[in-house]
Scaffold this active site. Sequence first.
Site, PDB file in Angstrom:
ATOM      1  CG  ASP A   1      -9.200  -6.399   4.664  1.00  0.00           C
ATOM      2  OD1 ASP A   1      -9.976  -7.250   4.194  1.00  0.00           O
ATOM      3  OD2 ASP A   1      -8.522  -5.630   3.954  1.00  0.00           O
TER       4      ASP A   1
ATOM      5  CG  ASP B   1     -12.872  14.673   4.536  1.00  0.00           C
ATOM      6  OD1 ASP B   1     -11.787  14.786   5.129  1.00  0.00           O
ATOM      7  OD2 ASP B   1     -13.884  15.347   4.809  1.00  0.00           O
ATOM      8  CG  ASN B   2     -13.350  12.471  -1.576  1.00  0.00           C
ATOM      9  OD1 ASN B   2     -14.249  11.887  -0.974  1.00  0.00           O
ATOM     10  ND2 ASN B   2     -13.518  13.656  -2.135  1.00  0.00           N
TER      11      ASN B   2
ATOM     12  CG  ASP C   1      -2.032  -0.998   1.151  1.00  0.00           C
ATOM     13  OD1 ASP C   1      -2.284  -1.504   0.037  1.00  0.00           O
ATOM     14  OD2 ASP C   1      -2.655  -1.291   2.184  1.00  0.00           O
TER      15      ASP C   1
END
Length: 362
Positions: free
Chosen positions: A317, A148-149, A36
């Site tokens: 997860d 916030d995206n 990530d």
Amino acid sequence: SFELSGFLMFHWKKLTFPCLYFSPNTLFGMGNPLLDISAVVDKDFLDKYTLKPNDQILAEDKHKALFEELVKTFKVEYHAGGATQNSIKIAQWMIQEPHNVGTFFGCIGKDKFGEILKQKAEEAHIDAHYYEQNEEPTGTCAACITGDNRSLVANLAAANCYKKDKHLDLEENWKLVEKAKVYYIAGFFLTVSLESILKVAKHASENNKLFCLNLSAPFICQFFKDNLMQVLPYVDVLFGNETEAAAFAKEQDFQTEDLKEIAKKAQALPKVNKERKRIVVLTQGKDETVMALSKIETFPVLKIDPKDIVDTNGAGDAFVGGFLSELVQDKSLDQCVKAAHYAANVIIRRAGCTFPEKPDFS
């Protein structure tokens, strides 16, 4: 009596010497490892790669250069990711000590991102044993943050290249499989190596160990139905959310959209190991979690103010990771769900599948 003294001795050992029953490599996961890579980006970057501010997509050819540009242009953070690896990571975080309770297998490339992924897995105290190959680069997931995206772009690459005969079948690796007593694989891996999943699932079933699977996504239930149904008879704990459950029910012709009924019918599907009844655990966001075993039970999730929710992407997860952290310690199912709800509640307050140094859970 002898039985009572045996019971007391077992619990005395359990309380006094946890290492006697709880040791490294007790939990085993296998799946698609992704590095990530997250960074705060600008609108120009999104526009350049035709990304929506809040979306999840698989990388296409036009996104190939995105990952390197992200690293070169912006301040990035790296984390060991991918659905199964996230859950193993969360379980280890919940457990804290000993380290390396979770083993993880998956495929990466022999490259810079692969080296970073190995380092990040080690920092998370996971015992990761990757199959390393040269054909494809290490799988990555870019999280492009604007306000916030989060726009997620996943490039599975090497994650798709796992080979049973080149890795799982090797004696030193199979020994790690044999050491485990709880196994977890996300449904995404059904698209990569069915034969690897079946080998692990059969081992668990033949040795009366716990094999757990996640439906993972509606497309798994729809387009990989045959693979899923080959594995399902070995599944002791089946996880899913409400949209995955609905897709599963439709494909299985359950003729119901009621989540409790779906859980009940999934629980009753054929099972190889008759010594354990299947457990089905279905989440539905902020609404109660449904669990089917001998009966249907529901569990309210922890309350959270909507303004405290930062990112719900890692919630599923995290839920599984919390559940596994207690399951591997032979805790009650109620306690497993409690830990699952706690872990998910922590993760949705943060960007990405990240967590504070220590959990506040008992």
